[in-house]
Design an enzyme around this catalytic site. Sequence first.
Site, mmCIF file in Angstrom:
data_model
loop_
_atom_site.group_PDB
_atom_site.id
_atom_site.type_symbol
_atom_site.label_atom_id
_atom_site.label_comp_id
_atom_site.label_asym_id
_atom_site.label_seq_id
_atom_site.Cartn_x
_atom_site.Cartn_y
_atom_site.Cartn_z
ATOM 1 C CG HIS A 1 -3.641 -0.328 -2.653
ATOM 2 N ND1 HIS A 1 -2.482 -1.378 -2.981
ATOM 3 C CD2 HIS A 1 -4.109 -0.650 -1.478
ATOM 4 C CE1 HIS A 1 -2.084 -1.727 -1.820
ATOM 5 N NE2 HIS A 1 -3.206 -1.507 -0.885
ATOM 6 C CE LYS B 1 -13.002 -6.531 8.269
ATOM 7 N NZ LYS B 1 -11.799 -7.267 8.543
ATOM 8 C CD GLN C 1 -0.818 -9.200 0.339
ATOM 9 O OE1 GLN C 1 -0.924 -8.152 0.118
ATOM 10 N NE2 GLN C 1 -1.531 -9.672 1.686
ATOM 11 C CB CYS D 1 -0.978 0.196 1.399
ATOM 12 S SG CYS D 1 -1.389 -1.556 1.985
ATOM 13 C CG ASP E 1 -1.812 -5.639 -2.381
ATOM 14 O OD1 ASP E 1 -3.038 -5.550 -2.243
ATOM 15 O OD2 ASP E 1 -1.042 -5.067 -1.864
ATOM 16 C CG HIS F 1 -6.353 -1.321 1.526
ATOM 17 N ND1 HIS F 1 -5.038 -1.099 1.604
ATOM 18 C CD2 HIS F 1 -7.082 -0.455 1.946
ATOM 19 C CE1 HIS F 1 -4.696 -0.063 2.291
ATOM 20 N NE2 HIS F 1 -6.045 0.401 2.401
ATOM 21 N NE ARG G 1 2.278 -8.555 5.833
ATOM 22 C CZ ARG G 1 1.032 -8.369 5.571
ATOM 23 N NH1 ARG G 1 0.169 -9.040 6.217
ATOM 24 N NH2 ARG G 1 0.451 -7.719 4.433
#
Lengths: 576, 52
Positions: free
Chosen positions: A399, A478, A395, A348, A397, A524, A377
Amino acid sequence: MSETLQITLPDGSSKQVAAGTTVADFVKTQIGAGLAKAALYAKLDDEELDLSRPLSRSGKLTVVTNKQREGLDLIRHDAAHVVASVVQRLFPGTQVTIGPSTEDGFYYDFFRKEPFTPEDLERIEKAANEEIKRDLPFVRKEVSREEALQLFDKLGETFKKEIVEDIFSKGAKTLTLYSHGDWVDFCLGPHAPSTGRIGVIKLLNVAGAYWRGDHRNPQLQRIYGTAFFDKKDLDAWLKQQEEARKRDHRKLGKELDLFAFHPAAPGAVFWTHRGTLLFHALSNAMRGLCLRNGYQEIKTPLMFNKMLWERSGHWGKYRENMFLVLDPESKEKDIDERATFSLKPMNCPSHYLFYQMKKHSYRELPIRYHTQDVLHRNEATGVLSGLTRVRQFQQDDAHVILMESQIADEVKRLTELIKKVYDALGLGFRAKFGTRPPQRIGTDEMWDRAEAGLRAAIEQTGVDWMENPGDGAFYGPKLDFAVKDSIGREWQLGTIQLDYNAPERFELGYVGEDNKEHRPVVIHRAIYGSFERFIAILIEHFAGNFPVWLAPIQARIITKSTNRRRSWGRRSATLS
Amino acid sequence: MKIPYTLVIGDKEVEGRGVSPRKHGEGKEADLGFQQLDAFAAKLSAEARPPY
């Protein structure tokens, strides 16, 4: 004359009742005998109450029954009490500690020198199920510190005494004891009315544990078990467990030659050639889907200095989960001072930086960035497990940066993408709508608008959904997507999260129709979640029988002919 | 290894320029019978395309 209370029910109706009426009587007389029979305990606002407790104040009452997950959690905790009681009867001198319910059942930690054998477990299980037949009531009693300490002292329960001391040192005035038959334990409760409500108890295995999870403390024996309302449900669960063991992705991953691990890189995957083909099939499919739906795929750096993490807030709150890297140009003597870079734990912040590098007009929005970069992580090595708990992962991922007025439309598009992917893989799913939590940023009007947008979108898509009140993030509501695999297990996968905080923190802007600077909203979103975990779920979902497009090897040739077979075999191979 | 198709090639297949695929499923294999190679190759490549 006693005071009259106003009790509100979940349907909004409200009833008048005299203070002191027990929950059980209230349910029976004011709601109905059917519910009273199914009831296990109740919640008065947020306070959990046994059915035998008197109502002493007005509030909103919710009855928990044997049809609900919370009801199952309750009888599993009841079952832990029952197991502890029979263990102490069958094995005198054994000390009890704690016994909570878990995702799949419960456990109870005992202090006893001799190990419990499989035969012991059978005896305990049999005796525990007999306690269910005896239908002993669970009786609650409030006691003072002295009474509690005296009791556990007399019983020789040193671990319990330690917990009791702890609770009172934290300011408790009284303690609650629960007994069934002649066995007593202290417990916050609530409990079912009687042991007969449990249904059936099954013990699973014994493992070692330490008192309070600390290896310097005495070692305990943890008995794992589960409980169900019905033997049928237990049998179905046991069958599912057996099926899951056969499909375990760690086992199949080896057999199908998909991935491996090495102690030199804990929690990071070696993908074999076959595993890499599978990974890329999923990755390329997602790339194609994103490209056809207005996303730009970008790649951002894997390592950033703390300038970014301070801005995002991770440096203060999340640093222990990040892998720090030394700045080779730093002149600092102290090694900690030199560790000013970090591998990115999420994409992000780098997407926000990228967005900011140019000025944007409202005409460009929504801007959708898709990235499959590698993330790191930190996870304690003890909890790393196969592909589901890893330290290095990727991911799918994305945005989306957009105007607030575009939220409903965008969430609808996103939900449709998610549906397309899960449907194609045969994964049933439902959405969980997390609304405003108590701790949050922004005004109520902002939350009203955001939640209305999400609600309108999910309703239009016709997707099965439920509301999780208060489960939203502090920065926005969410939708979480939970899939059901082929053996009925549920997995949390995709997510669509509105974020009103990041645009403020990173001062994201766009030039509106009015030529003025405005603040966009960020969404997200992920559909697979992490590739690693998603592949684990797919391996188990398909039991290794992948559809052709995911199969690392799609066809093989067996020749039966006597002559010319070599050339024909080779030609077939090149054509597929 | 669980491979979706096993292509059996014997004299008949060589003569007829085709294959006899067996589809791997849970438990047992289904015999799909003789198919022209071009037809089967088209079917396989369609199934190899991502569904989304």
